[in-house]
Write a protein that holds these residues in place. Structure first.
Motif, PDB file in Angstrom:
ATOM      1  N   LEU A  21       1.052  -1.049  -0.215  1.00  0.00           N
ATOM      2  CA  LEU A  21      -0.023   0.049  -0.163  1.00  0.00           C
ATOM      3  C   LEU A  21       0.879   1.271  -0.069  1.00  0.00           C
ATOM      4  N   MET A  22       1.984   1.311   0.655  1.00  0.00           N
ATOM      5  CA  MET A  22       2.470   2.701   1.254  1.00  0.00           C
ATOM      6  C   MET A  22       3.632   1.952  -0.344  1.00  0.00           C
ATOM      7  N   LYS A  23       3.781   1.580  -1.589  1.00  0.00           N
ATOM      8  CA  LYS A  23       4.454   1.694  -2.698  1.00  0.00           C
ATOM      9  C   LYS A  23       3.263   2.407  -4.011  1.00  0.00           C
ATOM     10  N   LEU A  24       1.545   1.729  -3.599  1.00  0.00           N
ATOM     11  CA  LEU A  24       0.664   2.636  -4.461  1.00  0.00           C
ATOM     12  C   LEU A  24       0.932   3.975  -3.649  1.00  0.00           C
ATOM     13  N   ALA A  25       0.685   4.558  -2.796  1.00  0.00           N
ATOM     14  CA  ALA A  25       0.484   5.996  -2.091  1.00  0.00           C
ATOM     15  C   ALA A  25       1.520   6.799  -3.048  1.00  0.00           C
ATOM     16  N   SER A  26       3.651   5.816  -3.133  1.00  0.00           N
ATOM     17  CA  SER A  26       4.010   6.823  -3.359  1.00  0.00           C
ATOM     18  C   SER A  26       4.285   7.209  -5.055  1.00  0.00           C
ATOM     19  N   GLU A  27       3.296   6.253  -5.821  1.00  0.00           N
ATOM     20  CA  GLU A  27       2.956   6.691  -7.374  1.00  0.00           C
ATOM     21  C   GLU A  27       2.411   8.398  -7.418  1.00  0.00           C
ATOM     22  N   SER A  28       3.459   8.828  -8.373  1.00  0.00           N
ATOM     23  CA  SER A  28       3.175  10.046  -8.838  1.00  0.00           C
ATOM     24  C   SER A  28       1.621  10.253  -9.740  1.00  0.00           C
ATOM     25  N   THR A  29       1.246   9.568  -9.409  1.00  0.00           N
ATOM     26  CA  THR A  29      -0.286   9.429 -10.640  1.00  0.00           C
ATOM     27  C   THR A  29      -1.268   9.367  -9.467  1.00  0.00           C
TER      28      THR A  29
END
Length: 331
Positions: A123-131
């Motif tokens: 989930l943190m990886k998803l949140a780090s995406e610029s979009t």
């Protein structure tokens, strides 16, 4: 606007059944069923769970925006207080999130891994995406909790009988169980195991889990010569309803044995009702009478609950809100 939103997931071996609750109220519009891919790698299982969580979170934000004409609604979405709760079978360390499931043909690759940690990282990886939208960071920070699926079903349905003692069974692949008193899980007293569950208890040389789920019914049918090669529990139920005597005998004996196993617990705990849920419980008309007769001289009404999923979701809501409680005996 109530900012507390719970994403509830019932993690079955074949399907994930997931919904959204706001302020403890289930939103029927936001319900999905997705393949669980429980035979996959840890990465595949985690990615699939995270995708369902993200899908429902996004659906809730869209639902909220459709129902509110306030121009500040989109900004308010970034302040949502997400909670994530899972109903998952054992063996599982529910407090820590470490799975010990093995030999059940589901979630095998998670053995000895911390599912909470895996999900948090994804989930943190998803949140780090610029979009990613702003609310994704709130989702990544959500509290993640796990509970036993049978116990959560029992807690959910206990809201309908808030002052009663209940013995709740989920009859499916195995035997799920929970003892409830005034909406709290009971364990370690009145002869109830410290775990509060019956699946590991021995009866006639076998565990209750092996005897009273689908595996046990098929083994019983084989012992009585009542099953042709490849027949499953569903087919045995169909034959019993069609009047096939050998199949009828299987279900009668199943009910009798289940009642004999439960009788000492019923005698000590005195539940106001015995609640049956799960796929096998849908055949209760085939074994219910034999079950009740085997409980004698104890008398307890049988209550078949068809809407099991709704109650599991409400149990998850109690879990994540901190109102999940236990009533334990002295150790």
């Amino acid at each position: 606007m109530n900012n507390d939103v719970t994403i509830a997931i019932d993690a079955g071996g074949t399907f994930l059944k997931a919904g959204v609750l706001r302020g403890g109220h289930l939103l029927p519009e936001l319900y999905v069923t997705r393949p669980s891919h429980s035979d996959g790698s840890p990465y595949e299982i985690t990615a699939n769970l995270a995708a369902v969580i993200q899908e429902l979170a996004a659906a809730y934000v869209a639902y909220m925006e459709r129902g509110d004409s306030d121009k500040e609604t989109a900004e308010a979405a970034s302040f949502l207080n997400f909670h994530i709760g899972f109903a998952i079978p054992g063996p599982f360390e529910y407090e820590t999130g470490i799975s010990h499931i093995r030999g059940l043909n589901k979630y095998e690759q998670l053995y000895d891994l911390n599912l909470k940690t895996l999900l948090r990282h994804k989930l943190m990886k998803l949140a780090s995406e610029s979009t990613s939208p702003a609310w994704i960071s709130r989702l990544a920070a959500a509290d993640i909790r796990f509970g036993n699926d049978a116990a959560l079903f029992a807690l959910g349905i206990s809201r309908l009988f808030p002052q009663e003692r209940l013995l709740c069974l989920t009859l499916g692949t195995g035997l799920g169980s929970a003892f409830i008193e005034s909406r709290s899980i009971v364990s370690g007293k009145w002869g109830i195991p410290d775990s509060g569950m019956l699946y590991a208890e021995r009866f006639k040389g076998e565990t209750a889990d092996d005897l009273f789920g689908a595996r046990g019914i098929l083994a019983l049918a084989d012992r009585l010569g009542a099953r042709r090669d490849g027949e499953d529990v569903y087919r045995l139920a169909m034959e019993a309803r069609q009047g096939v005597s050998s199949a009828i005998r299987v279900w009668q004996l199943y009910g009798q044995l289940l009642g004999e196993m439960l009788r000492p617990y019923v005698a000590a705990f005195h539940p106001a009702r015995l609640i049956l849920g799960g796929q096998i419980a849908g055949t209760h008309e085939l074994f219910g009478r034999a079950l009740s007769e085997a409980l004698l001289p104890e008398k307890v009404p049988l209550h078949y609950e068809k809407q099991m999923q709704e109650h599991v979701f409400h149990g998850i809501s109690q879990l994540v809100s901190g109102t999940y409680s236990t009533n334990e005996g002295e150790k």
